[in-house]
Design a protein around this motif. Structure first.
Motif, PDB file in Angstrom:
ATOM      1  N   TYR A 267       0.834  -1.210   0.000  1.00  0.00           N
ATOM      2  CA  TYR A 267       0.000   0.000   0.000  1.00  0.00           C
ATOM      3  C   TYR A 267       0.863   1.253   0.000  1.00  0.00           C
ATOM      4  O   TYR A 267       0.551   2.240  -0.670  1.00  0.00           O
ATOM      5  CB  TYR A 267      -0.944   0.022   1.206  1.00  0.00           C
ATOM      6  N   GLU A 268       1.948   1.230   0.733  1.00  0.00           N
ATOM      7  CA  GLU A 268       2.841   2.384   0.767  1.00  0.00           C
ATOM      8  C   GLU A 268       3.466   2.624  -0.607  1.00  0.00           C
ATOM      9  O   GLU A 268       3.527   3.761  -1.088  1.00  0.00           O
ATOM     10  CB  GLU A 268       3.937   2.163   1.814  1.00  0.00           C
ATOM     11  N   ARG A 269       3.887   1.529  -1.265  1.00  0.00           N
ATOM     12  CA  ARG A 269       4.463   1.649  -2.603  1.00  0.00           C
ATOM     13  C   ARG A 269       3.422   2.169  -3.598  1.00  0.00           C
ATOM     14  O   ARG A 269       3.708   3.035  -4.428  1.00  0.00           O
ATOM     15  CB  ARG A 269       4.996   0.292  -3.058  1.00  0.00           C
ATOM     16  N   LEU A 270       2.205   1.667  -3.492  1.00  0.00           N
ATOM     17  CA  LEU A 270       1.124   2.120  -4.372  1.00  0.00           C
ATOM     18  C   LEU A 270       0.825   3.599  -4.162  1.00  0.00           C
ATOM     19  O   LEU A 270       0.649   4.354  -5.124  1.00  0.00           O
ATOM     20  CB  LEU A 270      -0.131   1.281  -4.116  1.00  0.00           C
ATOM     21  N   ALA A 271       0.809   4.036  -2.901  1.00  0.00           N
ATOM     22  CA  ALA A 271       0.551   5.442  -2.594  1.00  0.00           C
ATOM     23  C   ALA A 271       1.644   6.328  -3.185  1.00  0.00           C
ATOM     24  O   ALA A 271       1.356   7.406  -3.729  1.00  0.00           O
ATOM     25  CB  ALA A 271       0.455   5.640  -1.088  1.00  0.00           C
ATOM     26  N   GLU A 272       2.889   5.890  -3.106  1.00  0.00           N
ATOM     27  CA  GLU A 272       3.994   6.667  -3.685  1.00  0.00           C
ATOM     28  C   GLU A 272       3.873   6.729  -5.209  1.00  0.00           C
ATOM     29  O   GLU A 272       4.114   7.771  -5.815  1.00  0.00           O
ATOM     30  CB  GLU A 272       5.342   6.048  -3.288  1.00  0.00           C
ATOM     31  N   ASN A 273       3.490   5.625  -5.824  1.00  0.00           N
ATOM     32  CA  ASN A 273       3.326   5.611  -7.286  1.00  0.00           C
ATOM     33  C   ASN A 273       2.190   6.514  -7.730  1.00  0.00           C
ATOM     34  O   ASN A 273       2.268   7.127  -8.795  1.00  0.00           O
ATOM     35  CB  ASN A 273       3.073   4.187  -7.782  1.00  0.00           C
ATOM     36  N   MET A 274       1.135   6.605  -6.930  1.00  0.00           N
ATOM     37  CA  MET A 274      -0.001   7.433  -7.312  1.00  0.00           C
ATOM     38  C   MET A 274       0.301   8.917  -7.137  1.00  0.00           C
ATOM     39  O   MET A 274      -0.336   9.753  -7.761  1.00  0.00           O
ATOM     40  CB  MET A 274      -1.237   7.046  -6.505  1.00  0.00           C
ATOM     41  N   LYS A 275       1.285   9.256  -6.314  1.00  0.00           N
ATOM     42  CA  LYS A 275       1.652  10.663  -6.144  1.00  0.00           C
ATOM     43  C   LYS A 275       2.353  11.180  -7.393  1.00  0.00           C
ATOM     44  O   LYS A 275       2.231  12.343  -7.746  1.00  0.00           O
ATOM     45  CB  LYS A 275       2.565  10.832  -4.930  1.00  0.00           C
TER      46      LYS A 275
END
Length: 101
Positions: free
Chosen positions: A29-37
């Motif tokens: 989830y943390e990696r996904l959140a960074e990618n979405m930024k």
């Protein structure tokens, strides 16, 4: 005398005990959140491709459902089969443009 600052409660600041699977999920989830930024061109292209495929599948699903409903109405003599009077499109008589000149 030196003033001491209050010590933070270590129980409130320490992370809870997590299983390896829970930690993996949180990391993902943390990696996904960074990618979405900061979405990359590859991510945006992939999302556009997914959107096209999804809309195509939705259109095909609607066409299939319509086809099934139409076939059932024809088989059961519903409104699509000429009102249930036995006169379908090839039944001769009464339809639009029905033989009178």
């Amino acid at each position: 005398m030196e003033q001491q600052q209050p010590q933070p409660n270590t129980l409130l600041n320490s992370p809870p005990e997590l299983t390896p699977t829970e930690q993996d999920v949180l990391d993902e989830y943390e990696r996904l959140a960074e990618n979405m930024k900061k979405p990359s061109v590859a991510i945006l292209d992939g999302l556009r491709e997914l959107e096209r495929k999804t809309s195509l599948v939705f259109t095909l699903l609607k066409a299939s459902v319509y086809s099934i409903v139409l076939q059932q109405e024809i088989d059961w003599g519903g409104p699509a089969a000429g009102g249930g009077n036995g006169e379908g499109p090839e039944g001769g008589g009464g339809g639009a443009g029905g033989g009178q000149s």
